[in-house]
Design an enzyme around this catalytic site. Structure first.
Site, short mmCIF file in Angstrom:
data_model
loop_
_atom_site.label_atom_id
_atom_site.label_comp_id
_atom_site.label_asym_id
_atom_site.label_seq_id
_atom_site.Cartn_x
_atom_site.Cartn_y
_atom_site.Cartn_z
N ASP A 177 -6.91 -5.15 -5.86
CA ASP A 177 -5.85 -5.74 -6.65
C ASP A 177 -6.36 -7.10 -7.13
OD1 ASP A 177 -3.62 -7.16 -7.56
OD2 ASP A 177 -2.25 -6.14 -6.19
N LYS B 298 1.40 -10.83 -14.53
CA LYS B 298 1.00 -12.16 -14.08
C LYS B 298 0.03 -12.78 -15.08
CE LYS B 298 3.65 -11.18 -10.59
NZ LYS B 298 3.58 -9.80 -10.31
C1 LIG Z 1 -0.75 -9.19 -6.07
C2 LIG Z 1 0.33 -8.35 -6.69
N1 LIG Z 1 0.11 -7.03 -6.85
C3 LIG Z 1 1.06 -6.23 -7.40
C4 LIG Z 1 2.29 -6.71 -7.77
C5 LIG Z 1 3.33 -5.78 -8.33
O1 LIG Z 1 3.39 -5.89 -9.71
P1 LIG Z 1 4.72 -5.67 -10.58
O2 LIG Z 1 5.74 -6.69 -10.14
O3 LIG Z 1 4.25 -5.85 -11.99
O4 LIG Z 1 5.20 -4.27 -10.31
C6 LIG Z 1 2.55 -8.09 -7.62
C7 LIG Z 1 3.86 -8.63 -8.02
O5 LIG Z 1 4.20 -9.76 -7.70
C8 LIG Z 1 1.54 -8.92 -7.05
O6 LIG Z 1 1.75 -10.23 -6.86
#
Ligand SMILES: Cc1ncc(COP(=O)(O)O)c(C=O)c1O
Length: 381
Positions: free
Chosen positions: A175, A200
Site C-alpha cells: 500500500d 490521498k
Molecule cells: C493507507 C491507506 N490505505 C487505504 C485506505 C482506504 O482508502 P479509501 O478511503 O479510498 O477507501 C486508506 C484510507 O484512509 C489509507 O489511509
C-alpha cells in the site's frame, strides 16, 4: 514513454491529445455503452464502461507508468481496490500477513469481512523482518505491506520483505498511499502489486474518493483486470478525470508537503508538551536508514504524542484552527486528527490499537509560518 522523467510521465503518460478533437486533456467520457460496427466490431476495444472507459484508461495508464508497472486499474475507493486484489488472489483457506499498525479500514476488511470468507490473517511488526518471516505459514498467499504505516509511520524494508514473501510462495502487496510513487516505487524493489487510496496524495485535493492497483507482471494484471470487471467496483469517468488532474501536480505538491512536514517536525521536537515525534526523516527513527534507502524524501505525514494522555491529545486536535479537524490525508490543505477516536477507532481493543495520546497531521501546502503558529497555539491550551 517509459524513458521519460517522473514529471513528464505525470503530465503525459496515457494522455495523448484526444484523437477526435485534439483536446489536450482526456475528455470525460460520461458514457455507459459504445456503438459497435457490426456484432463484436468494437471501436478501440470499448464495449461497456464497467469493462473499459477511455477516461479511466488514461488514469490507469498514467498510474502504471508512475509506479513502473505493466498495468493499472482504477477503482471506486482504496478499499474497493484492496477487496478486488484479495478476491483475485486469495481463496478460502489462504492466509495473509498484515501490518500490526495497518490502516484501520484495511484491518477491518481482514478482521470483519475477509475472515468470514475463510481467509485467515496474522498481524506482524513489519519493521522487524524476522517477525514477519515467523508469521508466514505454508498457506500464506499475500504479505501485505504499508510503508510508511498509518498512523505510526513505521518503515518496512520492501526489498527484504519481497524476499520473505517470495521464499514462502506469497505475493508482496504494498500500500503506497502514504509515500506516493513520487517518493517510493515498490515494484522496482521487488513488490508484485501496489495498492493506492488515490483519495490521498494522488488525487491530492480532498475532492474525490478512489483507489488503484498496479501490477508488476502481465499475468497478475490479467487476473486483476478480470476481477475488476467481474466485481465491478470501477472508478466512474468523472472521478477518474479529476484524479488524473490531481496526478499532474503530484511531484510539485509532494516536494512542498515534504518541506513543510520537515519544518513541523522541527517545531514538535523542541516543544515541551510533545513527548514523541514519529517521522521517518528523523535520524533516530528506528528504520531511518531503510527509509533513506527506499524513499527519495520522507513524506508529508507526521504523528506525535502529547503530554497529559488522551484528553490532552483530543484538546490539541480540537484547538487547531488552520489544521482542519478531519479524517483523511494527502490533500493540499493541512488536516489534524485523533487516530484513536477517528481513523483507527475500529482497531480499538485489537493488537492494532493506537496510543490514546497520539495526534496525526497531514501537513499541507499553506504558508509554513502559518502552520507553525497554529500548532504553537493548539499546543498552548
Ligand atoms: C493507507 C491507506 N490505505 C487505504 C485506505 C482506504 O482508502 P479509501 O478511503 O479510498 O477507501 C486508506 C484510507 O484512509 C489509507 O489511509
Amino acid at each position: 514513454m517509459t524513458d521519460h522523467g517522473f514529471e513528464t510521465l505525470a503530465l503525459h503518460a496515457g494522455q495523448e491529445p484526444d484523437p477526435l478533437t485534439g483536446s489536450v486533456v482526456p475528455p470525460i467520457y460520461q458514457v455507459s455503452t459504445y456503438a459497435q460496427d457490426g456484432v463484436g466490431g468494437l471501436r478501440n476495444g470499448y464495449e461497456y464502461s464497467r469493462s473499459g472507459n477511455p477516461t479511466r484508461h488514461a488514469l490507469e495508464q498514467c498510474l502504471a507508468a508512475l509506479e513502473a508497472g505493466t498495468d493499472g486499474f482504477a477503482f471506486a475507493s482504496g478499499l474497493a481496490a484492496e477487496d478486488t486484489l484479495l478476491r483475485a488472489v486469495c481463496a478460502p483457506g489462504d492466509h495473509v500477513v498484515i501490518p500490526d499498525d495497518a490502516y484501520g479500514g484495511t484491518y477491518r476488511l481482514f478482521a470483519a469481512v475477509m475472515s468470514r470468507w475463510g481467509v485467515e490473517w496474522t498481524s506482524a511488526r513489519l519493521s522487524d523482518v524476522e517477525s514477519v518471516r515467523a508469521a508466514m505459514r505454508p498457506n500464506t498467499r499475500v504479505l501485505w505491506v504499508e510503508t510508511p504505516t498509518n498512523p505510526l509511520l513505521n518503515i518496512a524494508d520492501i526489498a527484504a520483505l519481497a524476499d520473505v514473501a517470495h521464499a514462502g510462495g506469497a505475493l508482496l502487496a504494498v500500500d503506497n498511499t502514504f509515500a506516493s510513487p513520487y517518493l517510493q516505487q515498490p515494484l522496482t524493489l521487488g513488490a508484485d502489486v501496489v495498492v493506492h487510496s488515490t483519495t490521498k496524495y494522488i488525487g491530492g485535493h480532498s475532492d474525490v474518493i478512489g483507489g488503484a492497483l498496479v501490477a508488476a507482471t502481465p499475468e497478475l494484471a490479467e487476473k486483476l483486470g478480470y476481477h475488476q470487471n467481474a466485481m465491478g467496483a470501477v472508478a466512474g469517468p468523472f472521478d477518474a478525470w479529476i484524479t488524473l488532474r490531481g496526478v499532474k501536480t503530484l511531484p510539485v505538491r509532494m516536494d512542498r508537503h515534504c518541506a513543510n512536514a520537515a519544518a513541523v517536525v522541527e517545531l514538535l521536537q523542541r516543544h515541551r508538551r510533545v513527548t514523541q515525534v514519529f517521522y521517518p526523516g528523523l535520524p533516530d527513527h528506528p528504520n531511518h536508514d531503510v527509509a533513506a534507502r527506499q524513499m527519495s524524501q520522507f513524506g508529508g505525514m507526521v504523528s506525535f504524542r502529547v503530554e497529559g494522555g488522551e484528553e490532552a491529545a483530543v484538546e490539541v486536535v480540537n484547538s487547531a484552527r488552520l489544521f482542519t479537524l478531519a479524517e483523511s490525508l494527502g490533500g493540499v490543505e493541512s488536516l489534524i486528527e485523533h487516530p484513536g477516536r477517528m481513523t483507527h477507532a475500529s482497531a480499538a481493543g485489537s493488537p492494532l490499537e493506537v496510543p490514546g495520546d497520539l495526534v496525526r497531521l497531514s501537513v499541507g501546502l499553506e504558508t509554513i509560518d502559518d502552520l507553525l503558529a497554529d500548532l504553537e497555539q493548539a499546543l498552548s491550551h
